[in-house]
Scaffold this motif. Sequence first.
Motif, PDB file in Angstrom:
ATOM      1  N   GLY A  53       0.819  -1.210   0.000  1.00 56.93           N
ATOM      2  CA  GLY A  53       0.000   0.000   0.000  1.00 56.93           C
ATOM      3  C   GLY A  53       0.848   1.253   0.000  1.00 56.93           C
ATOM      4  N   CYS A  54       1.899   1.263   0.802  1.00 62.03           N
ATOM      5  CA  CYS A  54       2.809   2.417   0.824  1.00 62.03           C
ATOM      6  C   CYS A  54       3.493   2.578  -0.533  1.00 62.03           C
ATOM      7  CB  CYS A  54       3.847   2.259   1.931  1.00 62.03           C
ATOM      8  SG  CYS A  54       3.195   2.551   3.590  1.00 62.03           S
ATOM      9  N   ALA A  55       3.889   1.461  -1.137  1.00 69.77           N
ATOM     10  CA  ALA A  55       4.522   1.522  -2.460  1.00 69.77           C
ATOM     11  C   ALA A  55       3.591   2.174  -3.475  1.00 69.77           C
ATOM     12  CB  ALA A  55       4.909   0.115  -2.922  1.00 69.77           C
ATOM     13  N   ALA A  56       2.339   1.769  -3.467  1.00 66.83           N
ATOM     14  CA  ALA A  56       1.372   2.339  -4.409  1.00 66.83           C
ATOM     15  C   ALA A  56       1.178   3.828  -4.162  1.00 66.83           C
ATOM     16  CB  ALA A  56       0.040   1.597  -4.297  1.00 66.83           C
ATOM     17  N   ALA A  57       1.084   4.215  -2.891  1.00 65.89           N
ATOM     18  CA  ALA A  57       0.873   5.637  -2.576  1.00 65.89           C
ATOM     19  C   ALA A  57       2.096   6.477  -2.945  1.00 65.89           C
ATOM     20  CB  ALA A  57       0.548   5.789  -1.086  1.00 65.89           C
ATOM     21  N   VAL A  58       3.287   5.974  -2.664  1.00 67.47           N
ATOM     22  CA  VAL A  58       4.505   6.724  -3.000  1.00 67.47           C
ATOM     23  C   VAL A  58       4.663   6.824  -4.519  1.00 67.47           C
ATOM     24  CG1 VAL A  58       7.038   6.571  -2.924  1.00 67.47           C
ATOM     25  CG2 VAL A  58       5.718   6.279  -0.836  1.00 67.47           C
ATOM     26  N   ALA A  59       4.269   5.808  -5.246  1.00 63.68           N
ATOM     27  CA  ALA A  59       4.414   5.809  -6.700  1.00 63.68           C
ATOM     28  C   ALA A  59       3.456   6.776  -7.378  1.00 63.68           C
ATOM     29  CB  ALA A  59       4.191   4.395  -7.252  1.00 63.68           C
ATOM     30  N   HIS A  60       2.330   7.044  -6.768  1.00 70.38           N
ATOM     31  CA  HIS A  60       1.308   7.897  -7.382  1.00 70.38           C
ATOM     32  C   HIS A  60       1.554   9.356  -6.974  1.00 70.38           C
ATOM     33  CE1 HIS A  60      -2.533   9.610  -8.449  1.00 70.38           C
ATOM     34  NE2 HIS A  60      -2.824   8.472  -9.075  1.00 70.38           N
ATOM     35  N   LEU A  66       1.092  11.745   1.271  1.00 65.15           N
ATOM     36  CA  LEU A  66       0.527  10.803   2.234  1.00 65.15           C
ATOM     37  C   LEU A  66       1.352   9.516   2.258  1.00 65.15           C
ATOM     38  CD1 LEU A  66      -1.658   9.917   4.229  1.00 65.15           C
ATOM     39  CD2 LEU A  66      -3.015   9.165   2.247  1.00 65.15           C
ATOM     40  N   GLY A  67       1.740   9.031   1.078  1.00 66.57           N
ATOM     41  CA  GLY A  67       2.543   7.815   0.995  1.00 66.57           C
ATOM     42  C   GLY A  67       3.869   7.942   1.716  1.00 66.57           C
ATOM     43  N   GLY A  68       4.527   9.086   1.578  1.00 63.01           N
ATOM     44  CA  GLY A  68       5.790   9.302   2.280  1.00 63.01           C
ATOM     45  C   GLY A  68       5.597   9.307   3.789  1.00 63.01           C
ATOM     46  N   LEU A  69       4.531   9.946   4.232  1.00 57.62           N
ATOM     47  CA  LEU A  69       4.222   9.980   5.670  1.00 57.62           C
ATOM     48  C   LEU A  69       3.927   8.574   6.189  1.00 57.62           C
ATOM     49  CD1 LEU A  69       3.598  11.613   8.251  1.00 57.62           C
ATOM     50  CD2 LEU A  69       1.242  11.802   7.418  1.00 57.62           C
ATOM     51  N   LEU A  70       3.083   7.842   5.480  1.00 61.95           N
ATOM     52  CA  LEU A  70       2.753   6.477   5.893  1.00 61.95           C
ATOM     53  C   LEU A  70       3.980   5.565   5.864  1.00 61.95           C
ATOM     54  CD1 LEU A  70      -0.683   6.017   4.104  1.00 61.95           C
ATOM     55  CD2 LEU A  70      -0.276   6.420   6.543  1.00 61.95           C
ATOM     56  N   THR A  71       4.839   5.769   4.880  1.00 62.78           N
ATOM     57  CA  THR A  71       6.047   4.955   4.780  1.00 62.78           C
ATOM     58  C   THR A  71       7.001   5.239   5.936  1.00 62.78           C
ATOM     59  OG1 THR A  71       5.831   4.819   2.375  1.00 62.78           O
ATOM     60  CG2 THR A  71       8.013   4.372   3.301  1.00 62.78           C
ATOM     61  N   PRO A 109      18.098   6.188   7.877  1.00 59.20           N
ATOM     62  CA  PRO A 109      18.070   6.733   6.517  1.00 59.20           C
ATOM     63  C   PRO A 109      16.810   6.357   5.739  1.00 59.20           C
ATOM     64  CG  PRO A 109      19.861   5.137   6.762  1.00 59.20           C
ATOM     65  CD  PRO A 109      19.265   5.348   8.111  1.00 59.20           C
ATOM     66  N   LEU A 110      16.219   5.213   6.045  1.00 66.82           N
ATOM     67  CA  LEU A 110      14.965   4.857   5.377  1.00 66.82           C
ATOM     68  C   LEU A 110      13.844   5.814   5.776  1.00 66.82           C
ATOM     69  CD1 LEU A 110      15.032   0.952   5.604  1.00 66.82           C
ATOM     70  CD2 LEU A 110      15.303   2.349   3.547  1.00 66.82           C
ATOM     71  N   ILE A 111      13.771   6.125   7.056  1.00 67.31           N
ATOM     72  CA  ILE A 111      12.767   7.086   7.535  1.00 67.31           C
ATOM     73  C   ILE A 111      13.016   8.447   6.893  1.00 67.31           C
ATOM     74  CG2 ILE A 111      11.947   8.348   9.571  1.00 67.31           C
ATOM     75  CD1 ILE A 111      12.650   5.704  11.162  1.00 67.31           C
ATOM     76  N   ALA A 112      14.270   8.864   6.847  1.00 70.12           N
ATOM     77  CA  ALA A 112      14.615  10.162   6.245  1.00 70.12           C
ATOM     78  C   ALA A 112      14.257  10.178   4.760  1.00 70.12           C
ATOM     79  CB  ALA A 112      16.102  10.454   6.445  1.00 70.12           C
ATOM     80  N   TRP A 113      14.498   9.086   4.073  1.00 68.60           N
ATOM     81  CA  TRP A 113      14.165   8.988   2.648  1.00 68.60           C
ATOM     82  C   TRP A 113      12.654   9.142   2.448  1.00 68.60           C
ATOM     83  CZ3 TRP A 113      15.147   3.863  -0.509  1.00 68.60           C
ATOM     84  CH2 TRP A 113      14.934   4.103  -1.871  1.00 68.60           C
ATOM     85  N   ALA A 114      11.886   8.437   3.228  1.00 67.61           N
ATOM     86  CA  ALA A 114      10.431   8.543   3.119  1.00 67.61           C
ATOM     87  C   ALA A 114       9.970   9.967   3.419  1.00 67.61           C
ATOM     88  CB  ALA A 114       9.758   7.550   4.073  1.00 67.61           C
ATOM     89  N   TRP A 115      10.580  10.591   4.414  1.00 63.59           N
ATOM     90  CA  TRP A 115      10.200  11.961   4.783  1.00 63.59           C
ATOM     91  C   TRP A 115      10.557  12.940   3.679  1.00 63.59           C
ATOM     92  CZ3 TRP A 115       6.786  12.954   8.236  1.00 63.59           C
ATOM     93  CH2 TRP A 115       6.566  14.269   8.622  1.00 63.59           C
ATOM     94  N   ARG A 116      11.720  12.743   3.036  1.00 58.18           N
ATOM     95  CA  ARG A 116      12.107  13.614   1.910  1.00 58.18           C
ATOM     96  C   ARG A 116      11.116  13.464   0.764  1.00 58.18           C
ATOM     97  NH1 ARG A 116      17.115  11.785   3.040  1.00 58.18           N
ATOM     98  NH2 ARG A 116      17.123  10.382   1.241  1.00 58.18           N
TER      99      ARG A 116
END
Length: 123
Positions: A53-60, A66-71, A109-116
């Motif tokens: 679900g996060c992948a789909a939201a980040v891709a769109h 929202l996807g970055g926040l959820l991720t 770094p994964l959290i930081a990446w999602a936040w960026r």
Amino acid sequence: MASPRSAQLLAGVLATAGVLHFVQPKPFDSIVPKQLPGSARTWTYVSGVAELGCAAAVAHPRLRRLGGLLTAGLFIGVFPANVQMAVDYRRKPLPQRAIAYGRLPLQLPLIAWAWRVRSTARK
């Protein structure tokens, strides 16, 4: 600054991990914290669905904020599994211990990446 390419790469990482939860669930089952209620397999599948679900939201592009926040939240939420793995792998051979211990600081770094990705998505 996270580019659309960075968001697509993050979506790919999440989708790959999500699919692995269904194709090869046993390694994920083994790191589910024992304190969680229910079966480890259920938690493996739930986290796999969350990653997909996060992948789909980040891709769109319209859902990317929202996807970055959820991720970022997902990466924080799965941290106890990484701690469980580190605890369980204390007496394993060095290469396995290194992987288990290396997962702990990798979360930052994964959290930081999602936040960026979230922060640079269009509003």
